[in-house]
Design a protein around this motif. Structure first.
Motif, PDB file in Angstrom:
ATOM      1  N   THR A   1       0.832  -1.207   0.000  1.00  0.00           N
ATOM      2  CA  THR A   1       0.000   0.000   0.000  1.00  0.00           C
ATOM      3  C   THR A   1       0.866   1.256   0.000  1.00  0.00           C
ATOM      4  O   THR A   1       0.599   2.220  -0.728  1.00  0.00           O
TER       5      THR A   1
ATOM      6  N   TYR B   1     -17.570   1.127   1.502  1.00  0.00           N
ATOM      7  CA  TYR B   1     -17.044  -0.223   1.263  1.00  0.00           C
ATOM      8  C   TYR B   1     -15.775  -0.245   0.405  1.00  0.00           C
ATOM      9  O   TYR B   1     -15.109  -1.284   0.319  1.00  0.00           O
TER      10      TYR B   1
ATOM     11  N   LEU C   1      -7.337  -3.999  -2.335  1.00  0.00           N
ATOM     12  CA  LEU C   1      -8.785  -3.790  -2.426  1.00  0.00           C
ATOM     13  C   LEU C   1      -9.096  -2.584  -3.313  1.00  0.00           C
ATOM     14  O   LEU C   1      -9.782  -1.648  -2.886  1.00  0.00           O
TER      15      LEU C   1
ATOM     16  N   VAL D   1      -8.673 -10.126   2.644  1.00  0.00           N
ATOM     17  CA  VAL D   1      -7.360  -9.678   2.193  1.00  0.00           C
ATOM     18  C   VAL D   1      -6.548 -10.861   1.656  1.00  0.00           C
ATOM     19  O   VAL D   1      -5.876 -10.749   0.619  1.00  0.00           O
TER      20      VAL D   1
ATOM     21  N   LYS E   1     -11.022   1.615   8.080  1.00  0.00           N
ATOM     22  CA  LYS E   1     -10.511   0.284   8.439  1.00  0.00           C
ATOM     23  C   LYS E   1      -9.761  -0.388   7.283  1.00  0.00           C
ATOM     24  O   LYS E   1      -9.036  -1.352   7.494  1.00  0.00           O
ATOM     25  N   TYR E   2      -9.945   0.146   6.078  1.00  0.00           N
ATOM     26  CA  TYR E   2      -9.237  -0.429   4.929  1.00  0.00           C
ATOM     27  C   TYR E   2      -7.936   0.298   4.588  1.00  0.00           C
ATOM     28  O   TYR E   2      -7.286  -0.024   3.591  1.00  0.00           O
ATOM     29  N   ASP E   3      -7.558   1.294   5.417  1.00  0.00           N
ATOM     30  CA  ASP E   3      -6.392   2.134   5.088  1.00  0.00           C
ATOM     31  C   ASP E   3      -5.151   1.334   4.706  1.00  0.00           C
ATOM     32  O   ASP E   3      -4.499   1.620   3.704  1.00  0.00           O
TER      33      ASP E   3
ATOM     34  N   VAL F   1      -4.746  -1.761   3.838  1.00  0.00           N
ATOM     35  CA  VAL F   1      -4.833  -2.862   2.867  1.00  0.00           C
ATOM     36  C   VAL F   1      -5.451  -2.438   1.538  1.00  0.00           C
ATOM     37  O   VAL F   1      -5.818  -3.285   0.725  1.00  0.00           O
ATOM     38  N   ARG F   2      -5.518  -1.136   1.314  1.00  0.00           N
ATOM     39  CA  ARG F   2      -6.201  -0.675   0.112  1.00  0.00           C
ATOM     40  C   ARG F   2      -5.532  -1.130  -1.185  1.00  0.00           C
ATOM     41  O   ARG F   2      -6.184  -1.239  -2.212  1.00  0.00           O
TER      42      ARG F   2
ATOM     43  N   ALA G   1     -13.842  -3.370  -1.010  1.00  0.00           N
ATOM     44  CA  ALA G   1     -13.940  -4.577  -0.174  1.00  0.00           C
ATOM     45  C   ALA G   1     -15.122  -5.456  -0.559  1.00  0.00           C
ATOM     46  O   ALA G   1     -15.138  -6.646  -0.258  1.00  0.00           O
TER      47      ALA G   1
ATOM     48  N   LEU H   1     -11.944  -9.498   7.762  1.00  0.00           N
ATOM     49  CA  LEU H   1     -11.132  -8.693   6.855  1.00  0.00           C
ATOM     50  C   LEU H   1      -9.898  -9.491   6.422  1.00  0.00           C
ATOM     51  O   LEU H   1      -9.486  -9.434   5.255  1.00  0.00           O
TER      52      LEU H   1
ATOM     53  N   ASP I   1     -14.151   3.639   4.230  1.00  0.00           N
ATOM     54  CA  ASP I   1     -13.946   3.433   5.675  1.00  0.00           C
ATOM     55  C   ASP I   1     -12.461   3.316   6.011  1.00  0.00           C
ATOM     56  O   ASP I   1     -11.718   2.619   5.315  1.00  0.00           O
TER      57      ASP I   1
END
Lengths: 496, 496
Positions: B15, B461, B285, B81, B277-279, B281-282, B464, B77, B275
């Motif tokens: 990332t 989302y 995703l 991932v 929470k995906y910072d 692992v973007r 994701a 998650l 969101d």
């Protein structure tokens, strides 16, 4: 077998990472969205870690040791790169890792507490962090020391190879005395030039149009650079084809951006004209601060404050801002342009008093590392010297000892380079005038002879040649502050 | 033991590298100095190599295999991932390395020869490279294929998970018929609106002031974004707090930049509201192209072409450009704003005919991969379809088959997403109007109910959730092109 090829590959990776970090740094200061800082901090930490690994990791260590044992694959550049990469390695490689990490943490805290101290206008908020930084440096100095005579010499050498307290003491004494004599002479003459017109409105577009045209006449190449807006002007060179400059604007003080753009373009000119043979290894051959500053100051002071330049440039400026200065003749303009006034703040100083600000910091730094002065005594020492050298009362810490961020970043030994830049610039100029007629060159409209001299004698070497050698080779003698004193005496002899 | 923590660490490095590459890409297209390209190419190659190593190297391989053998450390998650990182890995991991490198080389040559073919206005210059790309893809497809029914399904799935030829054939037939019917209806009505005033001069500053204010009313946040000038407009998101947009300007065609800024701000809105929470692992995703495009097109078409929006916005535009449009009333303005005309060039198409451009490319791509049509026959096939679907004669390759760069980059299967974006946008809008009164919302001046709906049902989302699931969850039904046909019928029923 480890060869020069392995060394250069490793240094090239370091160079590419440095370029990426430079792009990120430029972006963060010119236009990164306000909320993006936390993501950027993670990215910069990642790059810093990679850079640390490449320049001090086990792979680099093996390359250095192998080539030090067998240097048969090295050519001249290879020897130089090996020596500089070793210096890089030893800077951090000799420090125990946990101390290095703790020091870095202290530095980042100190910068925060420096900012808080400024808000509170209270040195004491910052003092404990400054003490810790100094204490770490006193612990590291013996690990770095090779044959430097005093602890402070070790720090000076990190920024300016070959520089010593012995040399600087002599140079700064001569500079201090020369400035004091000239300032007394000037203060005896009480005709104050009228510079009110310098605050007339000049639009940002007009300022930019004039200043960028002037910078280009001096050789700054916009195919290898660009101009951005910023709060604190700087030059950031990703590589020789991407040396960006920034400025700040004040529509009621066009002098700031014009001189600022000439200054930053001077830095950019240098980077744009380093020989391409150093492209891959520039990360271990950074240009010394003093020699870099000599080129920005050459643009800003040696050219940008000189009468022969403005005699030709002033009509060009007048035309772009017409009719704003139609009623101001050249003599009025130039008298105002040169006006000098002592100030408490270093970054606002005029060319004449600037070195005094540096000398004060130099003397305090020397007292800290060589005489172990108490850190709680620094504000009093600071204020005493400002009174003595500049005749100014320091009213508070904010306009006094808290004005510069350098100590919070651990950069002790760095300030003298700012003064050396002035002295070098004048010495270069004095040599140039032996073969170049500045007045005729400016009048011709083709400023390239000045550009070519600087490229041939200074820029092409980048950071591959030590600054004192560049100076001696170009001017035929070691540092001689008399050139700068002669220059400022000449500059101010007919004004104020 | 390998745990979710190891997986997330590895994906976080990916990332961060993606973020660095995005910054470089943005810079290269917005203001990198002209001569700096060769240094940048080296930097980008270095980043690409690091990204390749992180996402397909042996360390990642071990993490994937270990976690596939024992997934006890994974939360929801983590499972997602893992699955996406595996997909990334297989895309290149299943291809023999020398073929992968040769393919990359062919792609970069093909883009060069595509440009040369455009200069020569001759498809044949480019044809051999296109043949090679297609031949490589035909070789790779069996290595990628899981349970897709046809070769072209494999390519579609790489851009739009779950998309099939079977579904697209049905959808595109319905769209094609619907557009054709509406175009016949419109051509029967020969009153042509006067849109001459759209070419009146509007300064860049006025265009920017209006369009950025409108984009912000729709929720684009300038603390997490910025606007730059460029040749080809785009949005580049380094992360959710740094989603930058660009535009190009024409002072005699303000419609281009206004709609362009709304479009790119739609992309930016999406990225800014994923969101947190995906910072980390973007990078595995990425938001699907169709769902991304649905949000830019929602801004540009569903809002930016709608009567209820302009009824409120037109006076705001008039005020900023006054007196330029003081003599143009709202009906005159809106008739001109909606004017439709078939064009040979996809990127200049109006909202009504745009999907036909995509359908033509889709049908040709399908013929290449599923019917093995001869590559030398493509121009004739192209021209035949433009005549049949749009009623236009293609005069040369430049305005025909050479207009898009996508195939030269190997992006077969990508075009359909552009059309899906239109269809998704209309389906989202139809659902929103069940609970939101657009007219009342625009009149209130507070557009946040629309923003909140989009954030809750779509943006949060990120990538994701698969696009068809986002669509079904938000609208309660699978893709139904009738919503888009109803929308364009409504849009055009009172004009032309």
């Amino acid at each position: 077998m480890t060869t020069q090829h392995d060394l250069f590959d490793s240094v090239k990776e370091q160079t590419i990472l440095t370029q990426i970090a430079a792009l990120s740094g430029w972006d963060a200061l010119t236009g990164m969205p306000k909320d993006a800082g936390h993501f950027r901090a993670e990215m910069d930490a990642y790059l810093a870690e990679k850079l640390f690994q490449v320049s001090t990791g086990s792979a680099r260590k093996k390359i250095l040791e192998d080539l030090e044992a067998d240097d048969s694959s090295l050519d001249n550049l290879g020897h130089l790169v090996l020596q500089k990469a070793r210096k890089d390695f030893d800077m951090t490689g000799n420090i125990p890792e946990q101390d290095f990490i703790a020091f870095q943490k202290t530095l980042s805290e100190a910068q925060d507490f420096w900012a808080r101290a400024r808000e509170a206008n209270d040195y004491k908020v910052y003092q404990p962090y400054l003490e810790r930084i100094i204490s770490y440096l006193k612990q590291f100095i013996p690990l770095w020391q090779k044959n430097e005579k005093t602890p402070y010499d070790v720090l000076l050498n990190q920024y300016e190879p070959g520089l010593t307290v012995e040399k600087l003491d002599a140079v700064f004494d001569q500079v201090k005395n020369g400035i004091t004599t000239l300032r007394h002479k000037l203060s005896a003459n009480d005709s104050i030039p009228n510079d009110e017109f310098l605050s007339r409105k000049v639009t940002k577009a007009q300022q930019s149009k004039y200043a960028m045209a002037a910078a280009q006449r001096l050789g700054y190449n916009l195919n290898k650079g660009r101009l951005d807006d910023t709060i604190h002007p700087f030059m950031e060179a990703l590589n020789r084809d991407d040396a960006r400059i920034t400025t700040r604007w004040d529509e009621n003080n066009f002098q700031m951006a014009v001189l600022g753009i000439l200054h930053e373009a001077g830095h950019g000119l240098f980077e744009q004209n380093v020989d391409s043979k150093y492209d891959d290894v520039r990360s271990v051959l950074p240009i010394s601060m003093s020699i870099h500053e000599s080129q920005s100051l050459f643009n800003e002071v040696m050219v940008g404050r000189s009468k022969e330049f403005w005699a030709v440039e002033y009509p060009k400026l007048q035309a772009i801002v017409a009719p704003t200065f139609d009623d101001i003749n050249f003599d009025q303009f130039y008298q105002a342009w040169l006006k000098t006034e002592a100030t408490l703040i270093r970054t606002e100083a005029d060319p004449l008093t600037y070195p005094l600000h540096i000398i004060i910091r130099y003397e305090i730094e020397k007292a800290i590392f060589n005489d172990n002065v108490d850190i709680s005594d620094l504000p009093a020492l600071w204020n005493k010297k400002y009174k003595e050298y500049l005749g100014l009362e320091v009213p508070d810490d904010l306009t006094g000892i808290l004005q510069d961020i350098h100590w919070a970043g651990g950069s002790f030994g760095y300030f003298p380079s700012y003064a050396l830049g002035h002295l070098y610039a004048a010495q270069f100029r004095a040599t140039m005038t032996k073969t170049l007629d500045f007045k005729a060159i400016f009048e011709s409209g083709d400023y390239s002879p000045i550009f070519e001299w600087r490229k041939e004698h200074i820029w092409q070497y980048g950071g591959a040649v030590d600054p004192n050698k560049v100076l001696e080779d170009a001017t035929g003698e070691p540092l001689n502050p008399q050139y700068w004193l002669d220059f400022v005496n000449g500059l101010y002899e007919n004004v104020n």
